[in-house]
Structures are given as C-alpha cells and as structure tokens.
Design an enzyme around this catalytic site. Structure first.
Site, PDB file in Angstrom:
ATOM      1  N   CYS A 108      15.996  14.440  -4.123  1.00 15.11           N
ATOM      2  CA  CYS A 108      15.351  15.169  -5.210  1.00 15.11           C
ATOM      3  C   CYS A 108      14.644  14.236  -6.182  1.00 15.11           C
ATOM      4  O   CYS A 108      15.189  13.223  -6.593  1.00 15.11           O
ATOM      5  CB  CYS A 108      16.393  15.962  -5.971  1.00 15.11           C
ATOM      6  SG  CYS A 108      17.122  17.217  -4.948  1.00 15.11           S
ATOM      7  N   GLU A 126       4.288  15.426   0.818  1.00 16.05           N
ATOM      8  CA  GLU A 126       5.536  15.198   1.537  1.00 16.05           C
ATOM      9  C   GLU A 126       6.315  16.495   1.696  1.00 16.05           C
ATOM     10  O   GLU A 126       6.261  17.380   0.842  1.00 16.05           O
ATOM     11  CB  GLU A 126       6.366  14.146   0.802  1.00 16.05           C
ATOM     12  CG  GLU A 126       5.633  12.827   0.781  1.00 16.05           C
ATOM     13  CD  GLU A 126       6.404  11.714   0.116  1.00 16.05           C
ATOM     14  OE1 GLU A 126       6.164  10.559   0.492  1.00 16.05           O
ATOM     15  OE2 GLU A 126       7.221  11.975  -0.774  1.00 16.05           O
TER      16      GLU A 126
END
Ligand code: SF4
Length: 352
Positions: free
Chosen positions: A345, A89
């Site tokens: 995150c 990703e």
C-alpha cells in the site's frame, strides 16, 4: 470517427453506440471478454451487428513492461505501458481463501492530492485513465492467472492503486459497470471496493450509482490537525464532512465501510491517536449502526533516500491495536505484502 474500445463498454452501452440490439451488444461483449476474435461468426451475433462492431470497435491492449513476483509472498506487481507512454501499476493480491485473487487497480496516472505518505502523490497528476484502461488491468491479471495455470479466479477489485478514484469517477463507474456485468468480467459488485482519501461528493455519487460497491476511506489520523498535515485534501474537506458522506453511504447502501490507517512512527501511532480513532469508530457505529472494517497498515517505505516517515515499530503497533481493543474497536491486520517488489500500500509510483 473515433474507434470504440470494446472492453470498456457494457452490452447495453455497445448496443446504443452501434445501433444494434442489446442482445447482440451483450454477445459481442461476451466474445471480447472471452478473448475471442470479434469476427468469429458463430457467437450468435447477427451479421450486421458483427460488421458494425468490427468497423467501429477495436480491443486495445496495455503493454506489460514488467511482471514482478514477490519472493516473500504470492503478490504480483505489473507495470503497464499506456499508448501515450505513461506507466501505471496493477497488483494481483492473493486472498485468504485459496483460489481467489483481488486486483488492485489504478484509476489515474499519478495523483493530484499529494498525501504525504503515498508514493503516487509525489508524481502529481499526469492524466485520468480511460474506462477501458481500468478494465484492461483486470484482464491482464486474469490472463496471468490462466497462464500460471492456477485453479483460481479474480474474485474482487479494489480501487487502491495509483490515483484518487473519486477524481475520475465517470470512468471508474463505467469500469465498475463492465467489471460487474455478467457478459463481461462477471465480478460480483459486492466484491468491489472504491477507496478514497475523502471526497464527499464522490462518496455520495458512488452510493447513488453503484450501491452494491463498498466504500474504503483513508483516515490517516482521527486527530483533525494531524490529518490535515498528512493529507492536504483534508484542508478542503475536513474529516467531519467526509464522515457525514460516509454515513449517508451506509444509509443508502447498507454496507459497512472499510477504513484504513497507515501507521507512521511518532506521527499517528500514539495512544492519543488510538483513542481519537476509537472515538470516531464508536460515534460512527452509534450513528449508522455499521462498524467500519478497520485496517491498520504498516508503513512501507516510499523513497530510499528521502523518506519522510518510518514504519511504526511492532511494539507500538501492538500497543495501538490494544488501546483500540480496550474500547471494543477491533482491527484487521491487513497483510500489506509484496514489499520487496514495492507492491504494498502506498508504494505504487511507476514513472513514465
Ligand atoms: S493516497 Fe490516494 S489520494 Fe492520496 S496521493 Fe496517494 S493515490 Fe492520491
């Protein structure tokens, strides 16, 4: 003979590999990064060099499986399939200054380090990414920006996607060389940040070989025992050892590091945690003369059903920041957006 992935090489590296002049190497690299067909004869590349590049090189692609746009902010998360079927990703992150994006890149498929608050850590390490696979993530984002007809550009890169970059440092350094070369991606090395969970040898090597690149450090907790429980790597390299390497990094580069703490409710969000963190920042500043840029990141869930952690409530986060501010330690509220597409995150964990 194995083919060379042309977008993973600098002009000099390509020249060496092909036995052509550096000038020709740089011109070929420039063509590749302008997405021009390398057989185009009008780029000033000598014919023999062009033929060597065509015979020995190719420009492999990553398959874009999904491109998920956040509905709540302008993040875009890409899932990219590698030739062997693994998926990584990459995230396009809008910066405060309009027209600028940063790209959060992955450096490994999965990760061996198993930080407890990180989705990637749950996958274990599948493999390291090749240099070109790291570079290509930035090119995918760049193409997306062009396709969206945005008057914008890739301003910086942050190695904070899947994987521990220091555990794949040869390829990461190779990618940084290509990203920052003017004939390739032409991203200012000062806008590149390599984030680590704390591998001291890697930090030192980064300072030596990429002295313009900023260091990011995941602190998690300045309380040593708590940090060991959150980050297994801290049992091998304790915080003091990591801080020594980070201090050497400042001495060698003159760059203040970025420190990150992901706040977990009832785990590392107490006033004692804030005090320990303030002690660490104050000591680091006194030792190095550099003030770490401290980001306090709200936790984003990594598993719907069996998530071990909960985001710290906003009043605790505020109290945490206030306790730091009382010690003249100021935090950046890093906007960890894109949570509706799991682009925030610690949330990158594409499954193969
Ligand atoms: S935080 Fe970084 S080092 Fe830790 S498990 Fe996740 S990807 Fe690996």
């Amino acid at each position: 003979m194995e083919k060379l992935a042309l977008q993973g090489l600098t002009g000099e590296e390509l020249a060496r590999a092909l036995g052509v002049s550096v000038e020709d190497g740089r011109r070929i690299v420039a063509q590749v990064h302008r997405d021009e067909d390398p057989s185009t004869p009008n780029a000033g590349v000598r014919r023999a060099a062009r033929e060597a590049a065509l015979a020995r090189g190719y420009v492999p692609a990553l398959e874009v499986i999904t491109e998920r746009r956040s509905q709540i902010d302008p993040f875009v998360k890409y899932a990219l399939r590698l030739a062997d079927g693994h998926v990584v990703e990459t995230v396009r992150i809008p910066l405060e200054r309009e027209g600028r994006f940063s790209v959060c890149v992955s450096s490994q498929v999965g990760c061996a380090l198993g930080c407890t608050f990180c989705a990637t850590g749950r996958l274990g390490l599948q493999r390291n990414l090749e240099t070109w696979e790291i570079v290509e993530q930035v090119r995918v984002v760049r193409r997306g920006i062009a396709r969206d007809r945005l008057a914008a550009r890739v301003h910086g890169v942050v190695f904070q996607g899947m994987g521990e970059p220091m555990a794949n440092l040869d390829r990461v350094l190779g990618a940084i060389r290509v990203m920052s070369e003017s004939s390739a991606l032409a991203i200012d090395a000062r806008n590149i940040t390599v984030c680590t969970s704390g591998l001291p040898a890697g930090i030192r090597r980064l300072a030596r070989e990429a002295p313009k690149v900023r260091l990011g450090l995941s602190i998690a907790s300045a309380r040593r025992e708590r940090r060991r429980s959150l980050m297994p790597i801290a049992r091998t390299h304790d915080l003091d050892e990591v801080i020594d390497a980070a201090a050497e990094h400042v001495a060698a580069t003159g760059l203040a590091p970025m420190w990150a703490v992901t706040l977990l409710s009832g785990v590392n969000d107490t006033i004692d945690d804030a005090d320990a963190l303030a002690d660490l920042v104050v000591a680091f500043r006194a030792r190095t003369g550099a003030t770490p840029r401290l980001s306090v990141i709200p936790y984003n869930t990594i598993a719907e059903d069996d998530d071990p952690f909960v985001r710290a409530p906003s009043e605790r986060e505020d109290a945490f920041r206030d306790a730091l501010a009382a010690r003249s330690v100021f935090t950046h509220k890093r906007y960890s957006g894109g949570s509706d597409v799991a682009a925030a995150c610690g949330q990158l964990a594409a499954r193969s």
